[in-house]
Design an enzyme around this catalytic site. Structure first.
Site, PDB file in Angstrom:
ATOM      1  N   ASP A 299       1.398  15.218   3.329  1.00 50.72           N
ATOM      2  CA  ASP A 299       0.131  14.638   3.795  1.00 50.72           C
ATOM      3  C   ASP A 299       0.318  13.562   4.857  1.00 50.72           C
ATOM      4  O   ASP A 299      -0.656  13.116   5.458  1.00 50.72           O
ATOM      5  CB  ASP A 299      -0.631  14.001   2.611  1.00 50.72           C
ATOM      6  CG  ASP A 299      -0.954  14.997   1.523  1.00 50.72           C
ATOM      7  OD1 ASP A 299      -1.372  16.112   1.861  1.00 50.72           O
ATOM      8  OD2 ASP A 299      -0.770  14.669   0.339  1.00 50.72           O
TER       9      ASP A 299
ATOM     10  N   CYS B 216       6.711  -5.514 -11.464  1.00 48.43           N
ATOM     11  CA  CYS B 216       6.697  -6.947 -11.777  1.00 48.43           C
ATOM     12  C   CYS B 216       8.104  -7.490 -11.989  1.00 48.43           C
ATOM     13  O   CYS B 216       9.101  -6.781 -11.844  1.00 48.43           O
ATOM     14  CB  CYS B 216       5.851  -7.193 -13.024  1.00 48.43           C
ATOM     15  SG  CYS B 216       6.589  -6.444 -14.490  1.00 48.43           S
TER      16      CYS B 216
ATOM     17  N   ASP C  70      -6.414  15.979  -0.347  1.00 48.25           N
ATOM     18  CA  ASP C  70      -5.296  16.781  -0.830  1.00 48.25           C
ATOM     19  C   ASP C  70      -5.614  17.135  -2.289  1.00 48.25           C
ATOM     20  O   ASP C  70      -6.459  16.492  -2.919  1.00 48.25           O
ATOM     21  CB  ASP C  70      -4.006  15.956  -0.724  1.00 48.25           C
ATOM     22  CG  ASP C  70      -2.850  16.600  -1.454  1.00 48.25           C
ATOM     23  OD1 ASP C  70      -2.600  17.791  -1.232  1.00 48.25           O
ATOM     24  OD2 ASP C  70      -2.202  15.905  -2.262  1.00 48.25           O
TER      25      ASP C  70
ATOM     26  N   ASP D 148      -1.360  12.034  -0.923  1.00 49.27           N
ATOM     27  CA  ASP D 148      -0.309  11.240  -1.571  1.00 49.27           C
ATOM     28  C   ASP D 148       1.111  11.752  -1.352  1.00 49.27           C
ATOM     29  O   ASP D 148       2.052  11.141  -1.826  1.00 49.27           O
ATOM     30  CB  ASP D 148      -0.562  11.190  -3.082  1.00 49.27           C
ATOM     31  CG  ASP D 148      -0.163  12.486  -3.779  1.00 49.27           C
ATOM     32  OD1 ASP D 148      -0.424  13.567  -3.201  1.00 49.27           O
ATOM     33  OD2 ASP D 148       0.406  12.419  -4.884  1.00 49.27           O
TER      34      ASP D 148
ATOM     35  N   CYS E 122      10.337  -5.662 -14.410  1.00 49.27           N
ATOM     36  CA  CYS E 122      10.997  -4.473 -13.848  1.00 49.27           C
ATOM     37  C   CYS E 122      12.283  -4.862 -13.132  1.00 49.27           C
ATOM     38  O   CYS E 122      13.301  -4.177 -13.226  1.00 49.27           O
ATOM     39  CB  CYS E 122      10.061  -3.762 -12.873  1.00 49.27           C
ATOM     40  SG  CYS E 122       8.557  -3.122 -13.606  1.00 49.27           S
TER      41      CYS E 122
END
Length: 728
Positions: free
Chosen positions: A631, A43, A447, A627, A46
């Site tokens: 992968d 946001c 995964d 993730d 940040c």
């Protein structure tokens, strides 16, 4: 450990309450010296924290955050390194990775969406004004008054059509130039003939002109085009992201002297120094030093791997505890990380060959529309004895009434409604055909680390040890950067344990931490270092003096909703597979906990992609959920793919759908929603077909004027839109 770098909770409190803000103005500066990926920013708070935090670093001239791309571009003095900035951001609570700016294209803002929206607004405004003028004609205006209103309508309509219908004209011209037909060819023809016939009638002082029909066609079709555009995310290439994650510089050692050089300047046989906390820039063999490396990013292994002389390492691994001198065996385009990027590129291109329902319908519909209009024109030209005006009017009416406006809305209206429903459940649809492909799934491949599990180790037997043992373990664990040591220290601290007073604490790279307790040596680390027998469980060992080693066991916590999601998917008849690069013990334990019978451990990234491809070759429609970098190739190769929001950028980009929260339980419901959406799309095609079955004969027999045809077309468009809204 995690198969991707574990996302920490955001350091700014605004993230918990403030919605995500889009800072499109903070585009990456082309002259920025350093570019960092910030996967955990959320946001505007940040943005402020990161920019102010980096601005405090001496030598940093400016720092600009792009929240859309989750990157920060930093202009700094030559002596400032990316490692310094990453350390500073880590202190602020933000995960960061260096990106190679030279390998990333600048992503433009959504110009295409703004262009369609602007043309839609112009068409809507003009349509309303022309309809107001038409009311006067419908009310009985005649002769000079009627002609005046027709000319005013022409003055509004013709420039508007020339501007607003350009997307259809361009696509139609491109198709015709390639000697093929697409849906935009009949659309363009209908708009042009409606406008042209109306102008012809106006010039001849005819009673009816159909400028409002041409504008309403343009407006409704642009609405469908914009809905379709909204369902497609402007996704960057996953291969580009992977390539950018390669470390752009390395510390080369020549005759004992260190120098920082670009990866492109390295050659096979060069010596490279990799310090603790650094990512390996090349494939190579360890010449000097001992350490442990985190391979979870590449392979999904949950435990760090010992690295000593003659150990073979790959680009992308993270050096954890000790400095290493590595002899280069492959760099740049020859590295394992770059080969993984190539795998993703190939898999992405194969996925793009999927033909959507709308495209399949268009391939049949477009030629049929032209043939009908041609038959209507020739037939009435013959029946009327050569009355060109009558034949053209009826042909235009047929073209308008069969114009694929309902078909153009059928898919985007449904996908927009379904995407909104899934977004409220925490799933973001990125690809235009993802819903259609998700509805066809019959096999789900997961995964392990970071996907079905949290990707962070947790001690499981703290309560089995005396308090004194825990105090010594905490004192040693607090001095190490090892993931198991950090987890042990965190858990002991939360349990109210105070560290024992130890002296001479030091870390032995690759083995663990040791110190002195009175006159005794105490050690915390690998099993073989303290004289214990290593088993299949994830563990750290404590030895006090010459006493028997004490085992601290760890387990990877399940991600919320993982068990419920697997059970629900199996109840739906899905075949569920588990593929992990982790060791056999942890993978088997997880499979047993979740009731997954099809599982494989120690799977390399290439093997994951090959397994998914093999399932697809056997006729399975595979949903891949993962993730990590390991992968990405499998995500791109699968029929459809999902990544958690905590995944590495490259994995999120390679996937079709992003899971915004931590909970996996929405996955089965997402498949159900996709199946319902596909049914709605097929229903809309049926509605359009039924409408054509009734309306086309009416137009062919000459009972429908172009205006009546436009009204009928609008009614069918509204009907399919209302049917799509049932998904909400």
């Amino acid at each position: 450990m995690s198969s991707a770098i574990q996302a920490r909770p955001s350091a700014c409190p605004a993230c918990a309450a403030a919605p995500a803000a889009e800072d499109l103005a903070a585009a990456a500066q082309p002259d920025a010296r350093l570019l960092l990926s910030l996967p955990t920013i959320h946001c505007a708070g940040c943005i402020s924290t990161v920019e102010k935090g980096l601005a405090r670093v001496p030598g940093v001239h400016s720092a600009r955050v792009n929240l859309t791309l989750k990157r920060v571009s930093v202009d700094a003095a030559p002596e400032i390194t990316a490692d310094q900035l990453i350390t500073e951001l880590d202190g602020l609570g933000y995960e960061a990775h260096e990106l190679d700016a030279g390998l990333l294209s600048v992503t433009a803002t959504d110009k295409a969406g703004r262009e369609i929206l602007m043309r839609l607004a112009v068409a809507g405004f003009a349509m309303m004004n022309v309809m107001l003028l038409s009311v006067a004609v419908w009310s009985g205006a005649a002769d000079a008054t009627r002609d005046l209103f027709h000319w005013i309508s022409a003055a509004i309509s013709l420039p508007t059509i020339a501007f607003s219908a350009q997307p259809f004209f361009r696509n139609a011209w491109a198709a015709l130039s390639a000697r093929r037909l697409n849906m935009d060819v009949p659309i363009s023809l209908a708009i042009l003939l409606a406008a042209g016939m109306s102008l012809y009638e106006t010039i001849l002082s005819g009673q009816h002109a159909y400028f409002d029909a041409a504008l309403s066609l343009t407006f409704f079709l642009l609405a469908g085009r914009y809905l379709d555009h909204r369902t497609r995310a402007v996704a960057r290439s996953a291969a580009e992201e992977l390539a950018a994650l390669e470390v752009p510089r390395a510390t080369r050692v020549v005759d004992g002297v260190e120098e920082v050089v670009a990866i492109a300047d390295l050659a096979v046989g060069d010596l490279v120094r990799v310090r603790p906390g650094g990512r390996l820039p090349v494939d190579g063999v360890v010449v000097e030093g001992q350490s442990e490396t985190d391979r979870s990013l590449l392979t999904g292994e949950s435990l760090p791997v010992f690295a000593g002389p003659d150990s073979v390492l790959s680009a992308g691994e993270v050096n954890l505890t000790g400095p290493l001198l590595v002899r280069v065996t492959a760099a740049g385009e020859d590295s394992s990380l770059h080969r993984m990027a190539d795998l993703v590129s190939v898999a992405e291109s194969s996925k793009n060959r999927y033909t959507s329902l709308a495209d399949r319908a268009a391939s049949i519909y477009a030629p049929g529309v032209h043939l009908l209009a041609l038959f209507a024109f020739l037939g009435w030209l013959w029946v009327s004895g050569g009355d060109l005006r009558l034949a053209l009017n009826i042909a235009v009416a047929v073209l308008i009434i069969t114009c694929p406006c309902a078909l153009g809305l059928a898919v985007p209206a449904v996908t927009t409604a379904a995407s909104g429903r899934l977004f409220r459940r925490g799933l973001l649809i990125k690809h235009g055909t993802a819903l259609e492909r998700l509805a066809e799934v019959d096999t789900v491949v997961f995964d392990k680390t970071g996907t079905l599990t949290e990707g962070a180790p947790e001690p499981t037997n703290l309560g089995d040890h005396p308090r004194r043992v825990l105090e010594i373990a905490l004192a040693l664990a607090g001095a190490s950067a090892h993931p198991l040591a950090r987890a042990l220290a965190r858990a002991a601290d939360q349990a109210g344990i105070k560290p024992a007073r130890l002296s001479d604490i030091r870390e032995k790279p690759g083995y663990g931490v040791e110190g002195r307790l009175g006159g005794e040596t105490v050690r915390l680390g690998r099993a073989e270092w303290v004289g214990a027998s290593s088993g299949t469980t994830t563990a750290a060992w404590l030895q006090i003096g010459q006493g028997a080693p004490v085992e601290f066991t760890f387990a990877d916590a399940l991600r919320p909703g993982a068990a419920a999601a697997v059970a629900a998917l199996q109840a739906q008849g899905m075949a569920v597979h588990l593929l992990s690069g982790d060791a056999e013990g942890p993978v088997r334990d997880l499979a047993d906990r979740l009731g997954i019978t099809h599982w494989q451990a120690g799977v390399l990234p290439v093997d994951k992609a090959a397994h998914v491809t093999g399932l697809s070759a056997d006729g399975a429609r595979v949903l891949m959920v993962g993730d990590g970098l390991n992968d990405t190739a499998a995500l791109a190769a699968a029929h459809v793919s999902i990544s958690p929001a905590s995944a590495l950028d490259a994995a999120r980009v390679a996937s079709d759908i992003v899971l915004l929260g931590k909970d996996l339980s929405p996955l089965p419901a997402a498949i159900t929603t996709a199946q319902k959406a596909t049914r709605r799309i097929k229903e809309n095609f049926s509605i359009a077909a039924l409408y054509n079955a009734i309306a086309v004969p009416v137009a062919l027999l000459g009972f429908a004027t172009p205006l009546a045809a436009a009204l009928a077309m609008s009614a069918s468009s509204i009907t399919v839109s209302l049917n799509a809204l049932r998904l909400r």
